[in-house]
Scaffold this active site. Structure first.
Site, PDB file in Angstrom:
ATOM      1  N   THR A  48       0.852  -1.186   0.000  1.00 25.38           N
ATOM      2  CA  THR A  48       0.000   0.000   0.000  1.00 25.38           C
ATOM      3  C   THR A  48       0.891   1.240   0.000  1.00 25.38           C
ATOM      4  OG1 THR A  48      -0.201  -0.077   2.396  1.00 25.38           O
ATOM      5  CG2 THR A  48      -1.932  -1.186   1.114  1.00 25.38           C
ATOM      6  N   THR A  50       1.378   4.371   1.583  1.00 26.53           N
ATOM      7  CA  THR A  50       2.103   4.914   2.735  1.00 26.53           C
ATOM      8  C   THR A  50       3.047   3.874   3.323  1.00 26.53           C
ATOM      9  OG1 THR A  50       0.314   6.460   3.216  1.00 26.53           O
ATOM     10  CG2 THR A  50       1.858   6.010   5.002  1.00 26.53           C
ATOM     11  N   CYS A  51       2.595   2.643   3.392  1.00 26.58           N
ATOM     12  CA  CYS A  51       3.429   1.570   3.947  1.00 26.58           C
ATOM     13  C   CYS A  51       4.678   1.368   3.105  1.00 26.58           C
ATOM     14  CB  CYS A  51       2.633   0.268   4.018  1.00 26.58           C
ATOM     15  SG  CYS A  51       1.091   0.405   4.954  1.00 26.58           S
ATOM     16  N   SER A  52       4.519   1.305   1.801  1.00 29.44           N
ATOM     17  CA  SER A  52       5.621   0.994   0.890  1.00 29.44           C
ATOM     18  C   SER A  52       6.532   2.175   0.594  1.00 29.44           C
ATOM     19  CB  SER A  52       5.078   0.465  -0.435  1.00 29.44           C
ATOM     20  OG  SER A  52       4.480  -0.790  -0.252  1.00 29.44           O
ATOM     21  N   VAL A  56       7.849   1.605   5.851  1.00 28.40           N
ATOM     22  CA  VAL A  56       8.888   0.574   5.771  1.00 28.40           C
ATOM     23  C   VAL A  56      10.238   1.175   5.357  1.00 28.40           C
ATOM     24  CG1 VAL A  56       9.630  -1.520   4.570  1.00 28.40           C
ATOM     25  CG2 VAL A  56       7.298  -1.352   5.453  1.00 28.40           C
TER      26      VAL A  56
END
Length: 162
Positions: A48, A50-52, A56
């Site tokens: 996703t 924001t996560c990627s 992270v």
């Protein structure tokens, strides 16, 4: 259940990952965290935006600094299966320290009190975005985001707390 908080002992739980032969394996959080200083950060979903693009990468980029401040393990948890988490981990070839663990049924995030119901958006039960600093199973920092936000759970926020 109330969300995990500073001073709480993290619950044990079994998460999964892919070994070097792409075979699913399981590991207990307590087996990783007992007697160690660890960061457990949760994300709503692999791959996703924001996560990627932010969450992270921040932990990957700052991993050496975190290790230098006494952090033994950095663990990314998401409500995905181990195959998705394995593929996501491979999308960060520069990663040397962040472990990607799958909470496929969301049971661990529920035990933490950090599940997020996104059923109305077609995503089912997910994880809230968070970062926990845990020392010998005891929560020292619990930075938990409100839904849709990324303001308190970054690697930088944990570094400030160390």
């Amino acid at each position: 259940m109330a969300p995990i908080a500073v001073g709480d002992v993290i619950p044990d739980g079994v998460l999964s990952y892919l070994d070097e032969n792409n075979k699913p394996q399981t590991v207990s959080i307590h087996s990783i965290a007992a007697g160690k200083k660890v960061i457990i950060f949760g994300v709503p979903g692999a791959f996703t935006p924001t996560c990627s693009l932010k969450h992270v990468p921040g932990f990957i980029e700052r991993a050496e600094e975190l290790k230098g401040k006494g952090v033994d393990e950095i663990i990314c948890v998401s409500v995905n299966d181990p195959y998705v988490m394995g593929a996501w981990a491979k999308s960060f070839p520069e990663n040397k320290h962040v472990k990607f663990l799958a909470d496929g049924s969301a049971k661990y995030n529920q035990a933490l009190g950090l599940e997020l119901d996104l059923t109305e958006k077609g995503l089912g039960t997910r994880s809230r975005r968070y970062a926990l600093l845990v020392d010998d199973l005891k929560v020292k920092v619990a930075n938990v985001e409100n839904a849709g936000e990324f303001t308190v759970s970054s690697a930088e926020d944990i570094i400030k707390a160390l």
